[in-house]
Design an enzyme around this catalytic site. Sequence first.
Site, PDB file in Angstrom:
ATOM      1  N   SER A   1      37.265  79.201  32.728  1.00 33.41           N
ATOM      2  CA  SER A   1      37.246  80.465  33.456  1.00 33.41           C
ATOM      3  C   SER A   1      36.628  81.632  32.706  1.00 33.41           C
ATOM      4  CB  SER A   1      38.668  80.835  33.871  1.00 33.41           C
ATOM      5  OG  SER A   1      39.530  80.839  32.745  1.00 33.41           O
TER       6      SER A   1
ATOM      7  N   LYS B   1      35.812  86.721  37.036  1.00 33.57           N
ATOM      8  CA  LYS B   1      36.318  87.963  37.619  1.00 33.57           C
ATOM      9  C   LYS B   1      35.220  88.747  38.342  1.00 33.57           C
ATOM     10  CE  LYS B   1      40.797  88.454  36.094  1.00 33.57           C
ATOM     11  NZ  LYS B   1      40.963  87.445  35.066  1.00 33.57           N
TER      12      LYS B   1
HETATM   13  C1  LIG Z   1      41.945  86.681  34.740  1.00 26.79           C
HETATM   14  C2  LIG Z   1      41.691  85.393  34.072  1.00 26.79           C
HETATM   15  C3  LIG Z   1      42.443  84.250  34.380  1.00 26.79           C
HETATM   16  C4  LIG Z   1      43.615  84.273  35.332  1.00 26.79           C
HETATM   17  O1  LIG Z   1      43.257  84.708  36.620  1.00 26.79           O
HETATM   18  P1  LIG Z   1      44.361  85.221  37.646  1.00 26.79           P
HETATM   19  O2  LIG Z   1      43.614  85.515  38.896  1.00 26.79           O
HETATM   20  O3  LIG Z   1      44.999  86.445  37.059  1.00 26.79           O
HETATM   21  O4  LIG Z   1      45.378  84.139  37.784  1.00 26.79           O
HETATM   22  C5  LIG Z   1      42.080  83.064  33.774  1.00 26.79           C
HETATM   23  N1  LIG Z   1      41.060  82.999  32.885  1.00 26.79           N
HETATM   24  C6  LIG Z   1      40.340  84.068  32.559  1.00 26.79           C
HETATM   25  C7  LIG Z   1      39.239  83.911  31.578  1.00 26.79           C
HETATM   26  C8  LIG Z   1      40.616  85.303  33.140  1.00 26.79           C
HETATM   27  O5  LIG Z   1      39.872  86.371  32.807  1.00 26.79           O
END
Ligand SMILES: *Cc1c(COP(=O)(O)O)cnc(C)c1O
Length: 333
Positions: A308, A55
């Site tokens: 992520s 993010k």
């Molecule tokens: C926000 C987030 C997602 C999903 O991202 P989007 O852009 O909302 O689809 C996936 N994994 C993590 C760790 C996140 O913080």
Amino acid sequence: MTALPVTLADIEQAAARIEGRVLHTPLVMSATLSERCGVPVDLKLEHQQTTGSFKLRGATNAVLSLSPEERGRGVVAASTGNHGRALAFAAKAEGSIATICMSRLVPDNKVSEIRRLGADVRIVGRSQDEAQVEVDRLVAEDGLVMVPPFDNAAVVAGQGTLGLEIVAAMPDVATVLVPLSGGGLAAGVAAAVKGRFPQARVIGLTMERGAAMKASLDAGRPVQVEEVASLADSLGGGIGLDNAVTFRMCRALLDDVILLSEAEIAAGMRHAYTHEREVVEGAGAVGIAALLSGRLGRLDGPVAVILSGRNVDMGLHRRVINGEGEPFGEDAA
Ligand SMILES: *Cc1c(COP(=O)(O)O)cnc(C)c1O
């Protein structure tokens, strides 16, 4: 096809803008997953990003895209945690201040982290959509500038820089596995990957519980789903009934969306820890979960899996690793 809101050129500009402010995270081969799947599987260790998730890319690009006057007024967002952390960090780094609104479902560890990063935190409502009402009020009454978690062109372009790093390191990538909630990550990564390699497949992964983008894609328009607790708490929340950017992009660019059960997500976290030596939160483990579940069908070339985020309560992580029951019920309907 009419032009999409974010192009490869936008993502390349975002990469230049945020260079030096976010990490280029490692892409490493997974021996166990490659062996199991019969194709090379590389893990993009984005959970090692500053603030613990991708993010920071979108938030940094969005804050840097504002005028100095806008930055002076301060930024505001509704967030399940990781966007809030990222925006708090990005705002502070550029001499601005972030106000973060979040629902009561957000775990305590995420709330205190955001406060520590210097943001003003407001807890409102039972869903992200309710927290968003407070954001709208602060924009209208106090003149703060909204930086949304996903439905914003600068945010999507920032997240897309992760896709550029994958294609630069894996010119033969056939499939990219992307965690999917509001679709900012998936839209940006898909635009970057397909902008360079139109033949590559990009697949979104999310949880069975409250998969708003999946329901919206099936319905052909943004729809609301009930928000329920999941091990993948970062994937919670709606996509917004007035979604302007990510719904269109996900519909145009994603080849498939696959839903994972709570047990499968837990198995993904366990694999990440036991075999890859990585602490990954539920949302960050859905790519590995999908590979382990066998739900992807036949894979015919190298796979990139985006891990992520890593912002999980460590007590919860320990329980998942020890297999002490699924925290949110064993896939109760
Ligand atoms: C926000 C987030 C997602 C999903 O991202 P989007 O852009 O909302 O689809 C996936 N994994 C993590 C760790 C996140 O913080």
